[in-house]
Write a protein that holds these residues in place. Structure first.
Motif, mmCIF file in Angstrom:
data_model
loop_
_atom_site.group_PDB
_atom_site.id
_atom_site.type_symbol
_atom_site.label_atom_id
_atom_site.label_comp_id
_atom_site.label_asym_id
_atom_site.label_seq_id
_atom_site.Cartn_x
_atom_site.Cartn_y
_atom_site.Cartn_z
ATOM 1 N N THR A 1 0.851 -1.185 0.000
ATOM 2 C CA THR A 1 0.000 0.000 0.000
ATOM 3 C C THR A 1 0.891 1.241 0.000
ATOM 4 N N ALA B 1 2.174 2.063 3.414
ATOM 5 C CA ALA B 1 3.245 1.168 3.861
ATOM 6 C C ALA B 1 4.573 1.552 3.217
ATOM 7 N N THR C 1 -0.362 -8.772 0.918
ATOM 8 C CA THR C 1 -0.610 -7.331 1.000
ATOM 9 C C THR C 1 0.055 -6.759 2.246
ATOM 10 N N THR D 1 0.347 -3.771 4.564
ATOM 11 C CA THR D 1 -0.373 -2.568 4.965
ATOM 12 C C THR D 1 0.501 -1.689 5.856
#
Length: 427
Positions: free
Chosen positions: A179, A182, A217, A219
């Protein structure tokens, strides 16, 4: 699974792979010129941790296909250096990458010197210390000195992206989605230390399970946990950040030590060491000035120490300096006096230098009336003599108004007032 750390695997293999240090490796810059000329010389690379000193050394050697060996000046023995020298004799030339070069003792140094002078061993030493202070002159004089700068957030983002996408050495064989928050946090929380950013990324990827589609993913929460540092509440480039900087400086000026430390803490959490250093130094000279003239040099020394140490240790010299600055007496009399003089100059009030003050170090000066009536102050008991120094157009101008704050400026005020009284009495 490759057991070597990601930061190790991602070390550049060629000078073109280097991230940052554009002042050294870009086209036409000194290290790039060495590669183009196919000739390396011994050098010392110094700068903050994580700026890629060792990586750059290996990249330089590999760019020219020169055998390279890595040693540590503290851990490795003279015998290890002898092995490197023997290999240099056999292969013709070896690059010795020597970490902690400032810790090189005399026996190792004496052994290396003739090999460095012959250029059979090309020494590339690395250190976080200032080489002018910490490295023996015998070694320093035989090496070029190159400073590596702390990497920017954009450099860090480039490194993280490259590592996440590299199929061969990085994590590109996995489906990773970072992201934006992040990515920003890896770049900011690492504070210019690429090793720290890549270690954090590797930990985040290895400890985050993939979803049903096989995508990992990362984050902001994961980045914060793996960097062991919370995301700060304001954008380093946003208005709120400049509000904090303003409050920081005004708290020092207002002698509120608690507020100054609070805003210092917020700036530390934002990772903005450069702005802290600039504001700290300008406060020392703008707001404290002659009331505590040692505050300026001490602020510069604290900024230098903080820059060498990097966070988290940098907070220690910064805290010392900020407490002193906040609690020091305040005076802006010196720079306000200069501003008054500049205002006159810029408005056209200058005039000719009085003839008795003009340069006399050339033939014919006396014939032109230069310096004839000049009175040398050291010939007088008080070390001062009443004579005109300002141009005629400004001879009655008055710029400096001393403040009665701090013992140093109080002493200057006494001298200033005595001279002023003497001038008035002799008019």
């Amino acid at each position: 699974m490759d057991q070597q750390p990601l930061a190790f695997r991602m070390r550049p293999q060629h000078i073109d792979d280097i991230i940052g240090q554009e002042h050294l490796v870009n086209e036409g810059k000194i290290l790039n010129r060495m590669i183009q000329a196919k000739r390396l010389v011994s050098m010392i690379l110094f700068g903050p941790p994580g700026t890629g000193k060792t990586s750059l050394a290996f990249a330089l050697a590999r760019s020219l296909d020169i055998p390279v060996k890595k040693l540590n000046a503290v851990v490795d023995k003279k015998k290890d250096m002898e092995v490197v020298a023997e290999e240099a004799k056999m292969s013709g030339q070896v690059v010795l990458v020597l970490d902690e070069v400032h810790r090189l003792d005399k026996s190792k140094q004496d052994f290396l010197l003739p090999h460095i002078e012959s250029n059979r061993v090309i020494l590339i030493g690395s250190t976080t210390s200032n080489p002018y202070h910490s490295i023996n002159p015998a070694i320093r004089s035989r090496c070029h000195l190159f400073e590596l700068h702390r990497l920017t957030e954009e450099h860090m983002k480039t490194a993280v992206h490259r590592a996440a996408q590299d199929d061969e050495k990085g994590l590109g064989d996995q489906k990773i989605r970072l992201t934006d928050d992040a990515l920003d946090h890896f770049a900011l929380a690492s504070n210019g230390d690429m090793r720290s950013a890549l270690n954090g990324l590797e930990l985040a990827v290895s400890s985050t399970p993939a979803d049903e589609s096989g995508i990992i993913t990362i984050t902001l929460d994961a980045a914060e946990e793996c960097m062991q540092k919370k995301s700060f509440t304001h954008d380093k480039d946003g208005d709120a950040h400049y509000d904090v900087l303003s409050a920081f400086q005004k708290s020092i000026r207002g002698s509120d030590v608690d507020a100054a430390l609070h805003y210092l803490g917020r700036l530390i959490e934002a990772g903005d060491l450069d702005s802290i250093e600039r504001r700290m130094i300008v406060c020392a000279y703008e707001d404290i000035g002659l009331a505590n003239p040692q505050a300026g040099p001490r602020a510069v020394a604290a900024a230098d120490a903080a820059h060498r140490l990097g966070f988290p240790e940098a907070r220690i010299p910064l805290a010392n300096a900020i407490v002193e600055l906040a609690l020091s007496p305040k005076s802006n009399s010196a720079y306000k006096a200069l501003d008054g003089a500049l205002s006159d100059i810029r408005s056209g009030k200058s005039g000719d230098v009085p003839a008795h003050l003009k340069d006399t170090h050339y033939q014919g000066a006396k014939e032109m009336g230069r310096g004839i009536t000049y009175q040398y102050p050291h010939h007088y008991t008080e070390g001062w003599v009443n004579q005109q120094y300002l141009p005629d157009a400004l001879k009655n101008s008055h710029y400096y108004e001393p403040k009665n704050t701090g013992k140093f400026e109080q002493a200057l005020k006494q001298v200033h007032d005595n001279i002023k009284t003497e001038k008035n009495n002799t008019r």
